[in-house]
Scaffold this active site. Structure first.
Site, mmCIF file in Angstrom:
data_model
loop_
_atom_site.group_PDB
_atom_site.id
_atom_site.type_symbol
_atom_site.label_atom_id
_atom_site.label_comp_id
_atom_site.label_asym_id
_atom_site.label_seq_id
_atom_site.Cartn_x
_atom_site.Cartn_y
_atom_site.Cartn_z
ATOM 1 C CB SER A 21 -1.018 0.165 1.227
ATOM 2 O OG SER A 21 -1.708 -1.059 1.122
ATOM 3 N N PRO A 22 0.398 2.477 -0.508
ATOM 4 C CG PRO A 22 -1.084 3.947 -1.486
ATOM 5 C CD PRO A 22 -0.913 2.466 -1.296
ATOM 6 C CD GLN A 75 -2.353 7.325 -3.077
ATOM 7 O OE1 GLN A 75 -2.021 7.906 -2.234
ATOM 8 N NE2 GLN A 75 -3.369 6.033 -3.010
ATOM 9 C CE1 TYR A 124 -5.214 13.886 2.835
ATOM 10 C CE2 TYR A 124 -5.082 11.798 1.797
ATOM 11 C CZ TYR A 124 -4.729 12.486 2.829
ATOM 12 O OH TYR A 124 -4.056 12.074 3.792
ATOM 13 N NE ARG A 183 -6.299 3.810 -1.833
ATOM 14 C CZ ARG A 183 -5.572 3.309 -0.621
ATOM 15 N NH1 ARG A 183 -5.337 4.000 0.608
ATOM 16 N NH2 ARG A 183 -5.048 2.205 -0.746
ATOM 17 N N GLY A 234 -0.875 -2.669 4.082
ATOM 18 C CA GLY A 234 -0.181 -1.831 4.425
ATOM 19 C C GLY A 234 0.749 -1.895 5.627
ATOM 20 N NE ARG A 235 -2.464 0.608 10.984
ATOM 21 C CZ ARG A 235 -3.452 1.414 10.286
ATOM 22 N NH1 ARG A 235 -4.143 0.616 9.425
ATOM 23 N NH2 ARG A 235 -3.723 2.541 10.401
#
Length: 778
Positions: free
Chosen positions: A425-426, A503, A591, A639, A732-733
């Site tokens: 993941s970004p 991204q 965003y 996304r 991700g994590r």
């Protein structure tokens, strides 16, 4: 004590007999509206765990029930003239009437008083009672009487179903799907005695109405079902239960969840809900009777612990509620997943999925059964399915060799092929200097590119100085920044077989904030404005992300929008020059572009506000600009926040329309995240909790999707990919904790064909051997 059970279903009868067995001195009464040994219903399903508990509580009752069980191990799917069968599922069933008759007989043996033909209006009818168990069913009068206290949440679901029986043996739990001119019907069929089976027929409301079944008599509805499922029934007539079919034969499932389970009434008695009165579980996983029996077992256990006295009741009931709420909510959530699958399968899965994948999707519908769990149940079937899936992904199979797990099959979009379905993941690192990435990013992304994933996504990269979230965000608004990225991309290409993506995004109203570790007084600095050096914020509307904390952004003018669009285009050109393989447009998480999409953050009155079509106008304009300059042979994903988790915000239904619009504009994949748009959000977390958004968009829009969120094991990835719920999984994590997460998980599940970087290969057999020993119990 004096104990009264209102309702002679499984919960009331079983609790009554257990209490009388434990303490013969108790006065136990079960009050039932029906006549003695007169009940209705077809088959009910038990689990092995429930049976074990029943044996421990009362061996005589368990033995009598087991003697009447019908056992089956297989699940069979019938769809599109195909039959597919999988084994190892281990069900047992018994007729509801037979079960209740056994419990009634056992109550009489133990001295429980059974009062039949008694319709109870109120718990206050039983003066002098110490404990009143309201096991009076889904339409509980006791729950309704104290609704303000019990806080019931009643949700009526849209599908229609009819509960029937058939004098025919079925060797497997059979699911039959039949398509009509108006849509799909499904039948759930399972045996419950030597020659009788339950047959539940279900369909969406619209299909039910289109066939005129709302106007049909019970006899006409049954005749319709007999014609529709004639091949499966093989001429056996369907049977109704006359007492059950009052008015319309078709029902809607009602989900019941209560906030509180017990109270003390004005007469001093403790009143507790049990069974369907306090919780219901959809028949898709057959747990209603299981939950009722286990309610009874747990309350008896708590009374054994705290004491069989009036004074001990509050403590026992408090602990009973605490323990049972956790377990019932877990099962209800699984049942909800399974129920929703059946509600949408005609619209979402029956037509687009091949029978093989449809079977896999159906088996894993509740999320309680995973890929590796299927391997334990039926290794041969799963390996055959893996071979089918791999062939569909273009993998040549060698006879005798294990086919690759779904997560390790390649995936192609446009001219780009990823070696597997795992994406890093970004993940924001906030370590750039004036937007320029350096050695930190080379090490961070390089390590993860060596870790086995098919695609590594760089963190959100900003298209202008005022597009940054924090001063540490990377950028692509200068050639210097482009050159810095080119260095990293070239290293990944030269030293790994992973692909690398970028991204592009603009922070909008969430910009000019501190890095998370720059908070004051031990607070997280995320979303908090910089103490100094702030830059102006832009958004769809002049609405702060965090009222009272965030700076208020300026509503963008058309000229400002054009400037930002050109910033995105210039950044995309630099990304192409840097050699990135994949481009993603960030339209999520509140965003800038997300602020246009959500009605919570877009209050504009011009052509860019109001309807969803208008709110999409600016994000689509930006996307068209990117697609025009990005290489035609390389993919672009988008996304989105597929759910705002706030009333009045974006819903999953809206997300499908957003995805459709981006698909029409040329998007290749939708990256399905959610939330972070509004401070009032209330997400429902859990493992793979955002995957349903990717699933819905993939099936209904017909575009590739990426699933994200609480995906932490190879088993999760394989289950998602194999079921067709998404094409890629972003992790991700776990990749923050372990850059080589993919290599580790491959070893954990015994997949040895994943190549390691040459300098690291000496560690590979040791890791694989360690997991093999652990799996063998060595």
């Amino acid at each position: 004590m004096k104990i009264v059970c209102i309702g002679g279903g499984p919960a009331g009868l079983y609790f009554g007999l257990l209490m009388k067995k434990r303490q013969p001195g108790h006065e136990v009464v079960v009050v039932e509206r029906n006549r003695p040994y007169d009940t209705f219903g077809w088959g009910v399903v038990f689990s092995d765990a429930t049976l074990d508990n029943m044996r421990a509580c009362d061996a005589e009752t368990a033995a009598a029930i087991e003697a009447e069980f019908a056992h089956w191990d297989d699940i069979e799917l019938r769809i599109k003239q195909r039959r597919i069968r999988s084994g190892g599922h281990g069900f047992v069933g018994i007729g509801r009437k037979k079960l209740l008759n056994i419990l009634q007989q056992r109550c009489e043996q133990l001295g429980v008083e059974l009062r039949f033909d008694t319709d109870v209006e109120s718990d206050l009818d039983f003066q002098g009672a110490d404990l009143i168990v309201a096991s009076d069913g889904i339409n509980s009068r006791i729950r309704s009487r104290y609704a303000e206290h019990f806080q019931p949440e009643l949700i009526t679901r849209p599908n229609r179903y009819i509960w029937l029986g058939v004098k025919r043996r079925f060797e497997a739990f059979t699911f039959d799907f039949q398509k009509t001119e108006h849509g799909w019907f499904q039948a759930h069929i399972y045996q419950f005695d030597a020659d009788t089976s339950t047959c539940i027929v279900e369909c969406p409301e619209a299909v039910w109405l289109a066939h005129g079944l709302d106007r049909a008599s019970p006899e006409e509805s049954i005749a319709f079902c007999e014609r529709l499922f004639a091949d499966t029934l093989e001429g056996a007539p369907l049977m109704s239960n006359a007492r059950h079919l009052r008015g319309s034969a078709w029902l809607n499932f009602q989900r019941v969840v209560c906030g509180q389970w017990w109270l003390q009434n004005t007469a001093g008695a403790q009143v507790v809900l049990m069974g369907d009165a306090v919780h219901t579980a959809h028949f898709a996983i057959g747990s209603g009777t299981k939950l009722a029996i286990e309610d009874a077992i747990e309350l008896v256990a708590q009374l054994d612990r705290h004491g069989h006295t009036r004074e001990a009741l509050p403590a026992a009931l408090t602990e009973y509620q605490a323990l049972r709420r956790v377990e019932t909510l877990r099962l209800q959530n699984a049942a909800w997943n399974a129920m929703e699958w059946f509600e949408v399968c005609g619209q979402r899965y029956c037509d687009p999925l091949e029978p093989e994948q449809f079977m896999y999707s159906m088996l894993t519908r509740s999320q309680r059964i995973s890929h590796e769990n299927l391997r334990l149940r039926d290794r041969a079937w799963l390996q055959g399915y893996e071979a089918w899936f791999a062939q569909g992904a273009g993998v040549p199979l060698i006879e005798g060799n294990r086919p690759p797990p779904p997560m390790f099959t390649p995936f192609t979009l446009r001219g780009l092929t990823l070696k597997n379905r795992v994406v890093v993941s970004p993940m924001a690192q906030y370590r750039a200097e004036d937007g320029v990435v350096g050695d930190y990013h080379l090490v961070h992304l390089g390590a993860r590119a060596q870790g086995g994933a098919g695609l590594v996504m760089a963190e959100m990269t900003c298209v202008s100085p005022d597009a940054r979230i924090t001063p540490g965000c990377p950028g692509l608004w200068t050639d210097e920044q482009g050159a810095a990225w080119q260095r990293i991309v070239a290293w990944v290409h030269a030293n790994t077989d992973a692909k690398i993506g970028v991204q592009l995004g603009h922070a909008g109203p969430k910009g000019s904030t501190r890095r998370p570790w720059d908070g004051e007084g031990g607070r997280d600095g995320s979303d908090r404005p910089l103490a100094s050096g702030n830059w102006p914020l832009w958004a769809a509307s002049a609405q702060p992300y965090w009222p009272g904390v965030s700076d208020t952004p300026r509503a963008m003018t058309p000229a400002q929008m054009e400037r930002v669009a050109q910033d995105f285009i210039a950044a995309a050109e630099r990304a192409a020059q840097a050699g990135f393989d994949w481009l993603e447009l960030h339209c999520a998480h509140g965003y800038l572009l997300s602020s246009f999409l959500s009605p919570l953050t877009n209050q504009r009155q011009d052509d860019y506000g109001g309807s969803l079509e208008n709110r999409l106008r600016f994000p689509l304009y930006v996307f068209h600009g990117l697609r025009a300059v990005w290489p035609a042979h390389l993919p672009i994903s988008v996304r989105i926040s597929a759910h705002d988790w706030v009333a009045g915000g974006i819903t999953p239904a809206d997300a499908t329309r957003i995805a459709q619009a981006f698909k029409a504009a040329g998007a290749d994949l939708i990256d399905c995240s959610s939330g972070q748009v509004h401070r009032d959000q209330k997400p429902v977390y859990g493992r793979m909790y955002q995957t349903p958004f990717a699933d819905r968009i993939r099936q209904e829009v017909g575009i590739a999707t990426m699933a994200v969120g609480a995906i932490s094991e190879a088993d999760h990835v394989n289950t998602i990919i194999a079921a067709g719920r998404a094409d890629l999984c972003a992790i991700g994590r776990p990749h923050l904790a372990n850059p080589a997460w993919t290599l580790l998980e491959a070893a954990r599940i015994g997949w040895k064909a994943l190549d390691w970087p040459a300098p690291y290969r000496s560690a590979k057999p040791q890791l694989e051997a360690g997991f093999a020993r652990a799996g063998a119990g060595a």
